[in-house]
Motif scaffolding. Sequence first.
Motif, PDB file in Angstrom:
ATOM      1  N   THR A  32       0.840  -1.206   0.000  1.00  0.00           N
ATOM      2  CA  THR A  32       0.000   0.000   0.000  1.00  0.00           C
ATOM      3  C   THR A  32       0.875   1.256   0.000  1.00  0.00           C
ATOM      4  OG1 THR A  32      -0.269  -0.409   2.370  1.00  0.00           O
ATOM      5  CG2 THR A  32      -2.146  -0.908   0.959  1.00  0.00           C
ATOM      6  N   ARG A  65       2.627   6.035  -2.911  1.00  0.00           N
ATOM      7  CA  ARG A  65       3.712   6.876  -3.453  1.00  0.00           C
ATOM      8  C   ARG A  65       3.545   7.063  -4.959  1.00  0.00           C
ATOM      9  NH1 ARG A  65       6.304   4.602   0.833  1.00  0.00           N
ATOM     10  NH2 ARG A  65       6.696   2.667  -0.276  1.00  0.00           N
ATOM     11  N   GLY A  89       4.195  11.248   8.055  1.00  0.00           N
ATOM     12  CA  GLY A  89       4.381   9.932   8.675  1.00  0.00           C
ATOM     13  C   GLY A  89       3.125   9.442   9.373  1.00  0.00           C
ATOM     14  N   LEU A 147      -0.970   7.912   9.373  1.00  0.00           N
ATOM     15  CA  LEU A 147      -1.720   6.924   8.610  1.00  0.00           C
ATOM     16  C   LEU A 147      -2.789   7.608   7.758  1.00  0.00           C
ATOM     17  CD1 LEU A 147      -2.311   3.990  11.130  1.00  0.00           C
ATOM     18  CD2 LEU A 147      -0.471   4.296   9.462  1.00  0.00           C
ATOM     19  N   VAL A 148      -2.926   7.150   6.527  1.00  0.00           N
ATOM     20  CA  VAL A 148      -4.006   7.606   5.653  1.00  0.00           C
ATOM     21  C   VAL A 148      -5.303   7.017   6.246  1.00  0.00           C
ATOM     22  CG1 VAL A 148      -4.901   7.413   3.286  1.00  0.00           C
ATOM     23  CG2 VAL A 148      -2.438   7.702   3.677  1.00  0.00           C
ATOM     24  N   MET A 175      -8.013   3.717   2.691  1.00  0.00           N
ATOM     25  CA  MET A 175      -7.155   2.542   2.527  1.00  0.00           C
ATOM     26  C   MET A 175      -7.957   1.275   2.237  1.00  0.00           C
ATOM     27  SD  MET A 175      -4.299   3.858   2.624  1.00  0.00           S
ATOM     28  CE  MET A 175      -3.496   2.312   2.238  1.00  0.00           C
ATOM     29  N   GLY A 201       2.286  -3.778   4.371  1.00  0.00           N
ATOM     30  CA  GLY A 201       1.833  -2.423   4.712  1.00  0.00           C
ATOM     31  C   GLY A 201       0.333  -2.326   4.935  1.00  0.00           C
ATOM     32  N   ARG A 215       6.582   7.643  12.785  1.00  0.00           N
ATOM     33  CA  ARG A 215       5.983   6.444  12.200  1.00  0.00           C
ATOM     34  C   ARG A 215       6.057   5.268  13.169  1.00  0.00           C
ATOM     35  NH1 ARG A 215       9.540   6.325   7.213  1.00  0.00           N
ATOM     36  NH2 ARG A 215       8.531   4.386   6.640  1.00  0.00           N
TER      37      ARG A 215
HETATM   38  P1  AMP Z   1       5.204   2.155   3.882  1.00  0.00           P
HETATM   39  O1  AMP Z   1       5.820   2.261   2.525  1.00  0.00           O
HETATM   40  O2  AMP Z   1       4.489   0.862   4.097  1.00  0.00           O
HETATM   41  O3  AMP Z   1       6.168   2.492   4.987  1.00  0.00           O
HETATM   42  O4  AMP Z   1       4.065   3.287   3.928  1.00  0.00           O
HETATM   43  C1  AMP Z   1       4.392   4.648   3.787  1.00  0.00           C
HETATM   44  C2  AMP Z   1       3.249   5.540   4.258  1.00  0.00           C
HETATM   45  O5  AMP Z   1       2.069   5.260   3.503  1.00  0.00           O
HETATM   46  C3  AMP Z   1       2.826   5.339   5.705  1.00  0.00           C
HETATM   47  O6  AMP Z   1       3.641   6.064   6.608  1.00  0.00           O
HETATM   48  C4  AMP Z   1       1.390   5.878   5.657  1.00  0.00           C
HETATM   49  O7  AMP Z   1       1.389   7.299   5.599  1.00  0.00           O
HETATM   50  C5  AMP Z   1       0.906   5.359   4.316  1.00  0.00           C
HETATM   51  N1  AMP Z   1       0.287   4.009   4.404  1.00  0.00           N
HETATM   52  C6  AMP Z   1       0.733   2.869   3.800  1.00  0.00           C
HETATM   53  N2  AMP Z   1      -0.076   1.835   4.080  1.00  0.00           N
HETATM   54  C7  AMP Z   1      -1.051   2.322   4.887  1.00  0.00           C
HETATM   55  C8  AMP Z   1      -2.176   1.745   5.524  1.00  0.00           C
HETATM   56  N3  AMP Z   1      -2.464   0.436   5.408  1.00  0.00           N
HETATM   57  N4  AMP Z   1      -2.950   2.549   6.290  1.00  0.00           N
HETATM   58  C9  AMP Z   1      -2.695   3.870   6.420  1.00  0.00           C
HETATM   59  N5  AMP Z   1      -1.648   4.475   5.847  1.00  0.00           N
HETATM   60  C10 AMP Z   1      -0.824   3.717   5.085  1.00  0.00           C
END
Ligand code: AMP
Length: 218
Positions: free
Chosen positions: A31, A36, A56, A58-59, A64, A85, A171
């Motif tokens: 995710t 990104r 940093g 959460l969405v 999501m 993720g 994070r």
């Molecule tokens: P990651 O690449 O998994 O470290 O994710 C990077 C960023 O994407 C996180 O710090 C959140 O802002 C967002 N993100 C990714 N997956 C989720 C999820 N399942 N729920 C909420 N935010 C997410």
Amino acid sequence: MRMILFGPPGSGKGTQAKLLAEKFHIPHISTGDLLREAVTKKSPLGMQAKGYLDAGMLVPDDVMIGLIREVVTAGTGKDGFIMDGFPRTIPQAEALDRLFDELHIRIDGVVSLRVDHDEVIRRLTDRKVCRSCGRIFNSGQLRRDDPSKCPACGGELYQRSDDTTETARKRLEIYVKETKPIKEYYRLSGRFTQIDGMRDINDVYREIVAIFQKGRAE
Ligand code: AMP
């Protein structure tokens, strides 16, 4: 293989997911990567998510859950997947179970990578990602002659904007508060294995494959 990789940021989920996806010829559903990509494309999802990623945070769950539903119902991962993720909150874990029930998908399990918090911060602030192939490297793995190039494909390496010390700490804090409780959720359902993510990449990889094969043999 239908597996969920779980753990704090920097625990090696992305690295392991990429290795497993290559070995089993299945998609790596990340995710973070999807978000990104959306931010780079400036799509409506990207515009909505950008502020959260930069901070940093959460969405929101509804966004999501909608995203993962779209990806899975479109058939991505119908012959197997490695998820990284997601889920990151209890409502996301519950929604994912409902989605899998609906689509009659049975997962092989959830593997959690345990890594000390000091090591998480060290790894996050030390890592680089390739713009072309998406592989992740630490500073010790970079090319001596040109540390700005991907050792695997020659692409340009960059540091994620959320891999600064301050955002990495944020994070990790959010992981402890919002995401870690999911462990109990999966533990109760008997699909959960925690392994030591402090070890060498190859040792962790072999253990995940062994867990999967043992599950299949049972
Ligand atoms: P990651 O690449 O998994 O470290 O994710 C990077 C960023 O994407 C996180 O710090 C959140 O802002 C967002 N993100 C990714 N997956 C989720 C999820 N399942 N729920 C909420 N935010 C997410």
